[in-house]
Design a protein around this motif. Structure first.
Motif, short mmCIF file in Angstrom:
data_model
loop_
_atom_site.label_atom_id
_atom_site.label_comp_id
_atom_site.label_asym_id
_atom_site.label_seq_id
_atom_site.Cartn_x
_atom_site.Cartn_y
_atom_site.Cartn_z
N ARG A 135 1.07 -1.14 0.12
CA ARG A 135 0.10 0.04 -0.09
C ARG A 135 0.85 1.38 -0.01
O ARG A 135 1.92 1.36 0.16
N ASN A 152 -8.80 2.56 3.07
CA ASN A 152 -8.59 1.24 3.67
C ASN A 152 -9.51 0.23 3.20
O ASN A 152 -9.17 -0.94 2.71
N TYR A 155 -8.64 -0.99 -0.19
CA TYR A 155 -7.58 -1.77 -0.43
C TYR A 155 -7.98 -3.05 -0.07
O TYR A 155 -7.65 -4.20 -0.65
N TYR A 192 1.12 -5.32 4.52
CA TYR A 192 0.96 -4.44 3.25
C TYR A 192 1.16 -3.11 3.54
O TYR A 192 1.48 -2.38 2.52
N ALA A 561 -1.05 -1.90 -6.10
CA ALA A 561 -2.00 -1.81 -4.93
C ALA A 561 -2.80 -0.41 -5.06
O ALA A 561 -4.06 -0.53 -4.78
N THR A 562 -2.19 0.57 -5.16
CA THR A 562 -2.69 1.92 -4.96
C THR A 562 -3.75 2.26 -6.40
O THR A 562 -4.81 2.73 -6.36
N MET A 565 -6.47 0.18 -5.94
CA MET A 565 -7.60 0.75 -4.90
C MET A 565 -8.28 2.11 -5.21
O MET A 565 -9.18 2.34 -5.09
#
Length: 588
Positions: A135, A152, A155, A192, A561-562, A565
């Motif tokens: 993250r 959050n 994610y 993460y 990941a971002t 997200m």
């Protein structure tokens, strides 16, 4: 093509059935009833949302919006589920080495001379990368203006489907020990989260080495609300201009794999939108092709100017990466990125290992078969033994020939790399022509800012200390065996540590000469420059950009990941805000 019997089955039942499939990945080609070829699409169609780019952000965005609206997702590439090079860790280098017109990776060379790749496949860069999942830092989330709680939750929504805890082989454990011994502390274990020190991150490769990508997030979609078209090459966004203060996006033109033109329009409704998620190269390129960009560039190519937006294509960055090959006296398992050292001086230290030999027929090397050493092979364009401007096809071919002449024992070892945080240095993107299939011209200006160069030098020095650390001693030659090491490094066509007796370059020049990409480029449609905090394009209506082109800095140690997200995050926000407006309208 999916079987017709699947068309009436709900997404929940599909997920339950497929969870029992052993290999899993190859079976997912039949998972989605909404996955179609662009050639099957009608000439004209209508939707509430048209999303351009089925990549790392576009897939979660489309899946989220499909629950309340009619969504069209246009992807210029093919499905990842039928591509063996995408599907498994052991085949990872093949896609990057494949320079054919149908490859999931479209190669480009920046004006700096660094060879790079952009995704051309459903799932985007998550189909091409080394799999590391981590993250962004809480500070990054705050500076981006995101709601921490929703971030959050977004994610976690991603992690339920595509992320796993890696099994740590001995080489990665030794790298972890070396990082700690040279002071990159504390050890934060498996997490993460982005925290200073050394940690084990997540991976999108499962225990069998099968890759799980952003395309898998389409599991969450409402199949009745989503249509995904493959091989749909969007050439232009359509705008209404006459009688309006601001141009309003209302449709797109796209071409199928047979060269037939299609149009998709937005349904009537004030809240319906076109959302561009075509990536850091594709999004600014498409805006310019559609008439939104610097006037002088557009007029030079006879593109009608819809909006003179000087910042489109500006702020392009690619995190410089320098990798060191470390020959090992002991056997090494094949691994991609699993461990990272997050330093306080602005570098991230990671590693990959193993002598994974693959016969590759890369067109970039004239079709010469050869050994492909993972993400750092000459076939993938990662040649650091000559400066960037000298990395010609001929130089690549010579490196492949040299690699083929070596015994397999020369390949036993791994790479330790350092990647610059940020970076601070930026460049720009320009159109070369009006062909949407061609790469634009992009300049990243590696090490333009002195702080990036200083961080590189410290990163290389840190790698040297790790190699000499006791914790890494089982996977490196001792000083008494340095002759063996030197013999390898003089013939092996990848980068090794500079040797003071033979290498007279300054540390700074060494960084410049050996710089490569780690495929984390971003910018071109940055927040505050091209889009606002809601990712709406300044000066237009019904148009947003949601992807890594909006970033000023690359998030975390690795951005996937971002980006995933963000697709989920903005889908939820758009949906909730629209529903809230509708409720308010009913109440009044």
């Amino acid at each position: 093509m999916e079987c017709s019997t699947w068309r009436s089955v709900s997404i929940i039942i599909l997920f339950t059935i497929l969870s029992f499939v052993g290999s899993g990945y190859s079976q997912q080609a039949e998972r989605y009833s909404f996955l179609n070829q662009a050639a099957e699409a009608p000439i004209t169609s209508y939707y509430d949302y048209i999303i351009i780019g089925g990549g790392t952000a576009g897939c979660p965005l489309a899946a989220t919006l499909s629950h309340n609206y009619k969504v069209l997702l246009l992807e210029r590439g093919d499905s990842p589920y039928s591509n063996k090079n995408v599907s498994n860790l052991m085949n990872f280098p093949d896609t990057l080495a494949d320079t054919s017109p149908t490859s999931a990776a479209q190669r480009f060379v920046s004006e700096d001379g660094v060879i790079n790749s952009r995704a051309r496949v459903l799932g985007g860069g998550s189909c091409l990368n080394a799999g590391f999942y981590t993250r962004a830092s809480p500070n990054y989330v705050r500076e981006a203006g995101w709601d921490g709680r929703l971030a959050n939750e977004s994610y976690e929504w991603v992690e339920k489907v595509v992320v796993f805890e890696p099994t740590m082989p001995k080489w990665q454990t030794a790298l972890r020990n070396g990082l700690l011994e040279v002071g990159i502390t504390p050890f934060n274990g498996f997490t993460y989260d982005h925290e200073f020190g050394t940690k084990i991150g997540g991976t999108i490769f499962d225990g069998d080495g099968n890759r799980h990508t952003a395309a898998d997030l389409l599991e969450y979609a409402n199949p009745e609300g989503l249509n995904v078209l493959l091989h749909a090459r969007v050439s232009r966004i359509l705008f209404k201009i006459e009688g309006r203060v601001r141009p309003k996006a209302y449709g797109v033109i796209f071409w199928d794999q047979y060269g037939k033109r299609h149009k998709a329009y937005l349904n009537q409704g004030a809240d319906n939108e076109i959302i561009v998620s075509a990536g850091a190269l594709g999004s600014p390129q498409l805006l310019m092709m559609s008439g939104v960009g610097p006037r002088d560039q557009l007029e030079a190519l006879n593109i009608s100017v819809v909006l003179d937006q000087q910042m489109v294509g500006q702020g392009m960055s690619d995190n410089p990466m320098n990798a060191i090959f470390v020959p090992s006296p002991n056997p090494v398992a094949t691994t991609l990125i699993q461990v990272v050292g997050i330093t306080k001086f602005g570098c991230f230290i990671e590693g990959a290992s193993g002598s994974n030999f693959i016969i590759s027929g890369s067109n970039f090397t004239g079709g010469t078969p050869g050994r492909n050493f993972g993400m750092f092979s000459p076939q993938t364009g990662q040649l650091a033994t000559v400066p960037p401007k000298e990395r010609t096809p001929e130089a690549i071919a010579r490196a492949v020939e040299a690699m083929n002449s070596l015994e397999e024992s020369h390949f036993q070892g791994g790479f330790i790399l350092e990647k610059i945080r940020g970076p601070i240095s930026t460049g720009f993107l320009k159109l070369k022509n009006r062909n949407i299939d061609d790469n634009p011209s992009v300049t990243f200006n590696y090490f333009k800012e002195p702080i990036d160069l200083e961080r590189c030098v410290r990163g290389i020095q840190t790698i040297e200390r790790i190699i000499k650390s006791p914790g890494f001693s089982n996977f490196t030659y001792s000083d008494l065996q340095m002759g063996t090491l030197l013999n390898i490094s003089t013939r092996f066509p990848v980068n090794t540590l500079p040797r003071s007796s033979e290498d007279t370059r300054s540390p700074e020049q060494y960084c410049r000469d050996t710089v490569m990409t780690i495929w984390h480029y971003h910018g071109g449609c940055q927040v505050g420059q091209v889009v606002d905090l809601d990712y709406k394009v300044f000066g237009t209506d019904a148009l947003r950009v949601v992807d890594g082109s909006t970033f000023r800095f690359s998030p975390g140690t690795n951005p996937q990941a971002t980006v995933m997200m963000l697709g989920r995050y903005m889908g939820v926000r758009i949906q909730n805000e629209r529903l809230a407006r509708q409720r308010a309208a009913r109440e009044t």
